[in-house]
Write a protein that holds these residues in place. Structure first.
Motif, mmCIF file in Angstrom:
data_model
loop_
_atom_site.group_PDB
_atom_site.id
_atom_site.type_symbol
_atom_site.label_atom_id
_atom_site.label_comp_id
_atom_site.label_asym_id
_atom_site.label_seq_id
_atom_site.Cartn_x
_atom_site.Cartn_y
_atom_site.Cartn_z
ATOM 1 N N ALA A 1 -9.839 -0.221 -4.266
ATOM 2 C CA ALA A 1 -9.871 0.918 -5.043
ATOM 3 C C ALA A 1 -9.132 2.075 -4.242
ATOM 4 O O ALA A 1 -8.919 2.117 -3.253
ATOM 5 C CB ALA A 1 -11.179 1.444 -5.308
ATOM 6 N N PRO A 2 -8.675 2.990 -5.131
ATOM 7 C CA PRO A 2 -7.645 4.104 -4.479
ATOM 8 C C PRO A 2 -8.683 4.738 -3.536
ATOM 9 O O PRO A 2 -10.002 4.961 -3.685
ATOM 10 C CB PRO A 2 -7.336 4.975 -5.560
ATOM 11 N N CYS A 3 -8.212 5.314 -2.251
ATOM 12 C CA CYS A 3 -9.155 6.177 -1.521
ATOM 13 C C CYS A 3 -8.487 7.150 -0.679
ATOM 14 O O CYS A 3 -7.328 6.825 -0.600
ATOM 15 C CB CYS A 3 -9.834 5.129 -0.525
ATOM 16 N N ALA A 4 -9.116 8.100 -0.481
ATOM 17 C CA ALA A 4 -8.719 9.261 0.239
ATOM 18 C C ALA A 4 -9.528 9.428 1.397
ATOM 19 O O ALA A 4 -10.778 9.459 1.555
ATOM 20 C CB ALA A 4 -8.644 10.620 -0.737
ATOM 21 N N ARG B 1 0.733 -1.168 0.005
ATOM 22 C CA ARG B 1 0.040 0.010 0.073
ATOM 23 C C ARG B 1 1.000 1.121 0.219
ATOM 24 O O ARG B 1 1.860 1.419 0.851
ATOM 25 C CB ARG B 1 -0.641 0.070 1.225
ATOM 26 N N VAL B 2 0.580 2.026 -0.942
ATOM 27 C CA VAL B 2 1.399 3.524 -1.218
ATOM 28 C C VAL B 2 0.251 4.346 -0.286
ATOM 29 O O VAL B 2 -0.817 4.594 -0.439
ATOM 30 C CB VAL B 2 1.431 3.818 -2.512
ATOM 31 N N GLU B 3 0.814 4.995 0.835
ATOM 32 C CA GLU B 3 0.196 6.145 1.527
ATOM 33 C C GLU B 3 0.933 7.388 1.235
ATOM 34 O O GLU B 3 2.161 7.585 1.974
ATOM 35 C CB GLU B 3 -0.030 5.518 2.869
ATOM 36 N N VAL B 4 0.065 8.526 0.893
ATOM 37 C CA VAL B 4 0.806 9.723 0.788
ATOM 38 C C VAL B 4 -0.062 10.654 1.688
ATOM 39 O O VAL B 4 -1.317 10.811 1.526
ATOM 40 C CB VAL B 4 0.828 9.900 -0.538
ATOM 41 N N ALA B 5 0.549 11.322 2.610
ATOM 42 C CA ALA B 5 -0.112 12.447 3.521
ATOM 43 C C ALA B 5 -0.036 13.640 2.717
ATOM 44 O O ALA B 5 1.041 14.299 2.415
ATOM 45 C CB ALA B 5 0.422 12.363 4.788
ATOM 46 N N ILE B 6 -1.116 14.257 2.853
ATOM 47 C CA ILE B 6 -1.357 15.676 2.023
ATOM 48 C C ILE B 6 -2.053 16.672 3.140
ATOM 49 O O ILE B 6 -3.038 16.331 3.618
ATOM 50 C CB ILE B 6 -1.912 15.545 0.817
ATOM 51 N N SER B 7 -1.834 18.015 3.153
ATOM 52 C CA SER B 7 -2.246 18.823 3.657
ATOM 53 C C SER B 7 -3.205 19.839 2.890
ATOM 54 O O SER B 7 -2.406 20.125 1.710
ATOM 55 C CB SER B 7 -1.718 19.843 4.633
ATOM 56 N N VAL C 1 -3.432 3.820 -1.967
ATOM 57 C CA VAL C 1 -3.603 3.081 -3.151
ATOM 58 C C VAL C 1 -2.648 1.663 -2.933
ATOM 59 O O VAL C 1 -1.811 1.729 -2.173
ATOM 60 C CB VAL C 1 -2.912 3.747 -4.249
ATOM 61 N N TRP C 2 -3.080 0.653 -3.626
ATOM 62 C CA TRP C 2 -2.556 -0.482 -3.561
ATOM 63 C C TRP C 2 -1.768 -0.801 -4.938
ATOM 64 O O TRP C 2 -2.334 -0.384 -6.008
ATOM 65 C CB TRP C 2 -3.245 -1.833 -3.479
ATOM 66 N N VAL C 3 -0.306 -1.413 -4.902
ATOM 67 C CA VAL C 3 0.404 -1.444 -6.279
ATOM 68 C C VAL C 3 1.042 -2.724 -6.041
ATOM 69 O O VAL C 3 1.319 -3.398 -4.888
ATOM 70 C CB VAL C 3 1.341 -0.451 -6.313
#
Length: 152
Positions: free
Chosen positions: A93-96, A59-65, A112-114
């Protein structure tokens, strides 16, 4: 117990890399920046081992503000758009999601999963796409700031 094999990406005793050799005395890793690390098997046996390759996906996890002024659903939709790439799996599915209400911004996480081998390419591409999509949609990325109001 064979917690890893040659060719797998692992973290052992604080070192991350691809296992290239498991010898009698040492396990050899090659780091993402092409350093060769030899970890004594005595340390391997007693260390916590994280194997990122075993399941085949990550799982790719990206934190964004984003600014409090941006409607949360608009931000979430923009993040999902940024995470919809060729190498991203559609199931799950990708989720935010919103993860925190900070002092200067709302914190979101895009997940997202890759396939394991696409992890870094997708991670970096998502980071580029988020900024581009936010700019196109007028969503402000914020930074820590302090608003001072002076009364007369």
């Amino acid at each position: 117990t064979d917690p890893f094999s040659a060719g797998e990406f692992v973290e052992i005793a604080g070192q991350s890399g691809t296992v290239t050799e498991v010898g009698i005395a040492y396990t050899k890793l090659v780091t993402p920046d092409n350093k060769v690390v030899f970890i004594p098997n005595k340390a391997v046996v007693s260390a916590e081992i994280v194997n990122y390759s075993t399941t085949g996906t990550r799982r790719v996890e990206v934190a964004i503000s984003a600014s409090y002024d941006a409607p949360p659903q608009k931000v979430i939709d923009a993040l999902v758009q940024a995470g919809t790439l060729d190498n991203v799996l559609l199931d799950p599915a990708p989720c935010a999601v919103i993860i925190n209400y900070g002092e200067s911004a709302i914190q979101y996480s895009l997940r997202v999963w890759v396939k394991a081998e696409h992890y870094w390419d997708v991670y970096f591409e998502i980071n580029q796409r988020v900024k581009k999509i936010f700019d196109e949609q007028g969503i402000a990325m914020t930074y820590p700031h302090l608003n001072v109001h002076l009364d007369k």
